[in-house]
Design a protein around this motif. Structure first.
Motif, PDB file in Angstrom:
ATOM      1  N   ALA A  40       0.803  -1.259   0.109  1.00  0.00           N
ATOM      2  CA  ALA A  40      -0.063  -0.082   0.056  1.00  0.00           C
ATOM      3  C   ALA A  40       0.768   1.407  -0.052  1.00  0.00           C
ATOM      4  O   ALA A  40       0.529   2.372  -0.523  1.00  0.00           O
ATOM      5  N   LEU A  41       1.977   1.136   0.537  1.00  0.00           N
ATOM      6  CA  LEU A  41       3.032   2.351   0.924  1.00  0.00           C
ATOM      7  C   LEU A  41       3.502   2.635  -0.681  1.00  0.00           C
ATOM      8  O   LEU A  41       3.725   3.819  -1.065  1.00  0.00           O
ATOM      9  N   ARG A  42       3.542   1.694  -1.423  1.00  0.00           N
ATOM     10  CA  ARG A  42       4.011   1.913  -2.933  1.00  0.00           C
ATOM     11  C   ARG A  42       5.459   2.506  -2.853  1.00  0.00           C
ATOM     12  O   ARG A  42       5.592   3.254  -3.580  1.00  0.00           O
ATOM     13  N   GLY A  43       6.350   2.079  -2.149  1.00  0.00           N
ATOM     14  CA  GLY A  43       7.742   2.860  -1.933  1.00  0.00           C
ATOM     15  C   GLY A  43       7.822   4.071  -1.480  1.00  0.00           C
ATOM     16  O   GLY A  43       8.802   4.827  -1.423  1.00  0.00           O
ATOM     17  N   GLU A  44       6.860   4.692  -0.874  1.00  0.00           N
ATOM     18  CA  GLU A  44       6.817   5.869  -0.151  1.00  0.00           C
ATOM     19  C   GLU A  44       6.452   5.830   1.268  1.00  0.00           C
ATOM     20  O   GLU A  44       5.052   5.995   1.469  1.00  0.00           O
TER      21      GLU A  44
END
Length: 143
Positions: A40-44
């Motif tokens: 869910a954070l998608r790399g951030e």
């Protein structure tokens, strides 16, 4: 233990069982890049602030509800309305952001947690409405 105390205590246990593990899963994903939330954070990692805040605050409320359920006989009406407000916010957030449960392939968790939030919101509100306020109780004793 009164039924109102039991409700507050049960609220604290159930809310804590959802919030505390979720809080630590948030920390794991945000700071260590591990666990189911990483997707869910998608790399951030900073995008996890909402998760961390919501689950952390829910854990704090859970501890307060446990405390109130054990120490106040009966709990003040305000605690029941606080419980109703907390669960209304969390349940409404689940519903408004339902696509998250779909995206994460966690529909079962979504159904269970949302149903629990709705149940406690209704129960706490009803009990709060039926509870006698401290002022009304004091006035009744004076008359």
């Amino acid at each position: 233990m009164t039924s109102r105390q039991r409700l507050m205590f049960a609220n604290g246990i159930v809310l804590g069982l959802f919030a505390i593990p979720s809080f630590f899963m948030d920390i794991r994903a945000i700071f260590f890049g591990a666990g189911p939330l990483v997707t869910a954070l998608r790399g951030e990692p900073s995008s996890g602030i909402g998760f961390l805040e919501a689950h952390g605050l829910a854990a704090i409320f859970a501890l307060w509800f446990l405390y109130v359920g054990r120490t106040q006989a009966p709990p003040a009406r305000a605690w029941h309305f606080t419980g109703a407000a907390v669960h209304t916010l969390l349940g409404a957030s689940n519903i408004a952001l339902w696509h998250f449960f779909i995206f994460m392939d966690m529909l079962a968790l979504g159904y269970v947690s949302t149903a629990v939030h709705i149940a406690f919101a209704v129960l706490q509100f009803v009990v709060g409405m039926r509870a006698t306020s401290h002022r009304a109780a004091a006035d009744a004793l004076r008359n």
